[in-house]
Design a protein around this motif. Structure first.
Motif, PDB file in Angstrom:
ATOM      1  N   LEU A  48      34.632  82.486  40.517  1.00  0.00           N
ATOM      2  CA  LEU A  48      35.275  81.385  41.242  1.00  0.00           C
ATOM      3  C   LEU A  48      36.781  81.611  41.377  1.00  0.00           C
ATOM      4  N   TRP A  49      37.408  82.128  40.319  1.00  0.00           N
ATOM      5  CA  TRP A  49      38.835  82.446  40.368  1.00  0.00           C
ATOM      6  C   TRP A  49      39.108  83.517  41.423  1.00  0.00           C
ATOM      7  N   ALA A  50      38.297  84.590  41.419  1.00  0.00           N
ATOM      8  CA  ALA A  50      38.489  85.678  42.381  1.00  0.00           C
ATOM      9  C   ALA A  50      38.333  85.172  43.805  1.00  0.00           C
ATOM     10  N   HIS A  51      37.408  84.250  43.995  1.00  0.00           N
ATOM     11  CA  HIS A  51      37.205  83.675  45.329  1.00  0.00           C
ATOM     12  C   HIS A  51      38.410  82.826  45.738  1.00  0.00           C
ATOM     13  N   THR A  52      38.829  81.916  44.878  1.00  0.00           N
ATOM     14  CA  THR A  52      39.890  80.983  45.264  1.00  0.00           C
ATOM     15  C   THR A  52      41.261  81.644  45.342  1.00  0.00           C
ATOM     16  N   THR A  53      41.475  82.728  44.592  1.00  0.00           N
ATOM     17  CA  THR A  53      42.771  83.408  44.625  1.00  0.00           C
ATOM     18  C   THR A  53      42.735  84.657  45.503  1.00  0.00           C
ATOM     19  N   GLN A  54      41.633  84.857  46.194  1.00  0.00           N
ATOM     20  CA  GLN A  54      41.482  85.963  47.138  1.00  0.00           C
ATOM     21  C   GLN A  54      41.705  87.321  46.477  1.00  0.00           C
ATOM     22  N   GLN A  55      40.866  87.603  45.479  1.00  0.00           N
ATOM     23  CA  GLN A  55      40.921  88.861  44.738  1.00  0.00           C
ATOM     24  C   GLN A  55      39.648  89.664  45.022  1.00  0.00           C
ATOM     25  N   PRO A  56      39.582  90.387  46.137  1.00  0.00           N
ATOM     26  CA  PRO A  56      38.336  91.056  46.502  1.00  0.00           C
ATOM     27  C   PRO A  56      37.849  92.079  45.486  1.00  0.00           C
ATOM     28  N   GLY A  57      38.758  92.810  44.838  1.00  0.00           N
ATOM     29  CA  GLY A  57      38.343  93.799  43.840  1.00  0.00           C
ATOM     30  C   GLY A  57      37.646  93.149  42.663  1.00  0.00           C
ATOM     31  N   GLU A  58      38.205  92.052  42.176  1.00  0.00           N
ATOM     32  CA  GLU A  58      37.584  91.352  41.041  1.00  0.00           C
ATOM     33  C   GLU A  58      36.282  90.687  41.465  1.00  0.00           C
ATOM     34  N   LEU A  59      36.258  90.172  42.675  1.00  0.00           N
ATOM     35  CA  LEU A  59      35.024  89.567  43.183  1.00  0.00           C
ATOM     36  C   LEU A  59      33.915  90.617  43.208  1.00  0.00           C
ATOM     37  N   GLU A  60      34.238  91.801  43.664  1.00  0.00           N
ATOM     38  CA  GLU A  60      33.239  92.872  43.729  1.00  0.00           C
ATOM     39  C   GLU A  60      32.750  93.266  42.338  1.00  0.00           C
ATOM     40  N   ARG A  61      33.644  93.274  41.339  1.00  0.00           N
ATOM     41  CA  ARG A  61      33.259  93.636  39.975  1.00  0.00           C
ATOM     42  C   ARG A  61      32.435  92.548  39.294  1.00  0.00           C
ATOM     43  N   THR A  62      32.382  91.355  39.878  1.00  0.00           N
ATOM     44  CA  THR A  62      31.713  90.228  39.239  1.00  0.00           C
ATOM     45  C   THR A  62      30.361  89.921  39.870  1.00  0.00           C
ATOM     46  N   ILE A  63      29.951  90.680  40.882  1.00  0.00           N
ATOM     47  CA  ILE A  63      28.648  90.440  41.496  1.00  0.00           C
ATOM     48  C   ILE A  63      27.734  91.640  41.294  1.00  0.00           C
ATOM     49  N   LEU A 123      28.068  69.591  46.330  1.00  0.00           N
ATOM     50  CA  LEU A 123      26.883  70.447  46.408  1.00  0.00           C
ATOM     51  C   LEU A 123      26.390  70.792  45.019  1.00  0.00           C
ATOM     52  N   LEU A 124      25.097  70.999  44.899  1.00  0.00           N
ATOM     53  CA  LEU A 124      24.511  71.576  43.695  1.00  0.00           C
ATOM     54  C   LEU A 124      23.969  72.933  44.091  1.00  0.00           C
ATOM     55  N   LYS A 125      24.396  73.977  43.383  1.00  0.00           N
ATOM     56  CA  LYS A 125      24.001  75.335  43.712  1.00  0.00           C
ATOM     57  C   LYS A 125      23.341  76.002  42.517  1.00  0.00           C
ATOM     58  N   PRO A 126      22.179  76.603  42.723  1.00  0.00           N
ATOM     59  CA  PRO A 126      21.608  77.421  41.642  1.00  0.00           C
ATOM     60  C   PRO A 126      22.377  78.733  41.555  1.00  0.00           C
ATOM     61  N   VAL A 127      22.630  79.186  40.346  1.00  0.00           N
ATOM     62  CA  VAL A 127      23.369  80.422  40.111  1.00  0.00           C
ATOM     63  C   VAL A 127      22.557  81.277  39.145  1.00  0.00           C
ATOM     64  N   SER A 128      22.352  82.517  39.508  1.00  0.00           N
ATOM     65  CA  SER A 128      21.680  83.473  38.625  1.00  0.00           C
ATOM     66  C   SER A 128      22.698  84.480  38.142  1.00  0.00           C
ATOM     67  N   LEU A 129      22.643  84.791  36.853  1.00  0.00           N
ATOM     68  CA  LEU A 129      23.526  85.804  36.279  1.00  0.00           C
ATOM     69  C   LEU A 129      22.674  86.799  35.503  1.00  0.00           C
ATOM     70  N   ARG A 130      23.147  88.035  35.489  1.00  0.00           N
ATOM     71  CA  ARG A 130      22.428  89.080  34.764  1.00  0.00           C
ATOM     72  C   ARG A 130      23.447  89.929  34.023  1.00  0.00           C
ATOM     73  N   GLN A 131      23.058  90.375  32.838  1.00  0.00           N
ATOM     74  CA  GLN A 131      23.930  91.233  32.044  1.00  0.00           C
ATOM     75  C   GLN A 131      23.699  92.681  32.467  1.00  0.00           C
ATOM     76  N   VAL A 132      24.794  93.346  32.829  1.00  0.00           N
ATOM     77  CA  VAL A 132      24.748  94.733  33.275  1.00  0.00           C
ATOM     78  C   VAL A 132      25.796  95.502  32.486  1.00  0.00           C
ATOM     79  N   ALA A 133      25.353  96.498  31.739  1.00  0.00           N
ATOM     80  CA  ALA A 133      26.267  97.337  30.949  1.00  0.00           C
ATOM     81  C   ALA A 133      27.188  96.489  30.062  1.00  0.00           C
ATOM     82  N   ARG A 137      27.228  89.291  35.286  1.00  0.00           N
ATOM     83  CA  ARG A 137      27.580  89.289  36.705  1.00  0.00           C
ATOM     84  C   ARG A 137      26.681  88.322  37.457  1.00  0.00           C
ATOM     85  N   LEU A 138      27.183  87.811  38.560  1.00  0.00           N
ATOM     86  CA  LEU A 138      26.412  86.898  39.395  1.00  0.00           C
ATOM     87  C   LEU A 138      25.504  87.692  40.316  1.00  0.00           C
ATOM     88  N   VAL A 139      24.251  87.277  40.375  1.00  0.00           N
ATOM     89  CA  VAL A 139      23.271  87.909  41.251  1.00  0.00           C
ATOM     90  C   VAL A 139      23.350  87.175  42.586  1.00  0.00           C
TER      91      VAL A 139
END
Length: 168
Positions: A48-63, A123-133, A137-139
């Motif tokens: 959410l931080w990466a999205h709101t502060t426009q941090q594409p690199g961090e957003l990519e590392r979090t999905i 809004l209510l949004k379902p969120v899936s997360l998975r542990q990778v290495a 991260r958000l799926v």
């Protein structure tokens, strides 16, 4: 008498402790931080931080894509670009994790409440997360969303486009 006094003291101390500890599952947009990805809640806040502060690199590392679907690099880039555009709709958003369900040791399902006062929208949004290495991260590219391969599934932070035919 002493037992009742001690019970009252424990209750008071618990209230003080709750008041002193920040709510790690409730954020206003301006309070979001890069919390890392050590826990599912940290990864969600970082996304959410990466999205709101426009941090594409961090957003990519979090999905992460769903394990059953391999989106193209172009689809991932399009998703990141679309979610780091500056439109200000989320500038005073309030996010709250409503429920957390551990489906497996390396997978968590959450229900996220997104309140966008500027747009008078909740809004209510379902969120899936998975542990990778060792990181959570958000799926986002989910195979069960009825979208073609390579297209993002549900977009967490953007509300659906208004339907111009609604209300006619």
């Amino acid at each position: 008498g002493d037992v009742l006094r001690l019970r009252g003291e424990v209750g008071r101390l618990r209230q003080e402790q709750r008041a002193a500890m920040p709510d790690t599952r409730h954020w206003r947009a301006e309070d979001l931080v890069n919390a890392g990805r050590a826990t599912p809640t940290d990864a969600l806040q970082t996304f959410l931080w990466a999205h709101t502060t426009q941090q594409p690199g961090e957003l990519e590392r979090t999905i992460v894509p769903d394990s059953g679907l391999a989106p193209s690099e172009e689809a991932i880039r399009n998703f990141i670009d679309a979610n780091t555009a500056a439109d200000g709709a989320e500038s005073n958003a309030v996010y709250q994790v409503r429920t957390v369900t551990n489906s497996r040791p390396d997978a968590v399902e959450m229900e996220l409440s997104v309140n966008l006062p500027n747009m008078r929208l909740g809004l209510l949004k379902p969120v899936s997360l998975r542990q990778v290495a060792g990181e959570w991260r958000l799926v986002l590219f989910k195979a069960d969303t009825n979208t073609p391969p390579g297209n993002p599934g549900a977009d967490l932070t953007r509300p659906p486009a208004p339907n111009p035919d609604a209300g006619r």
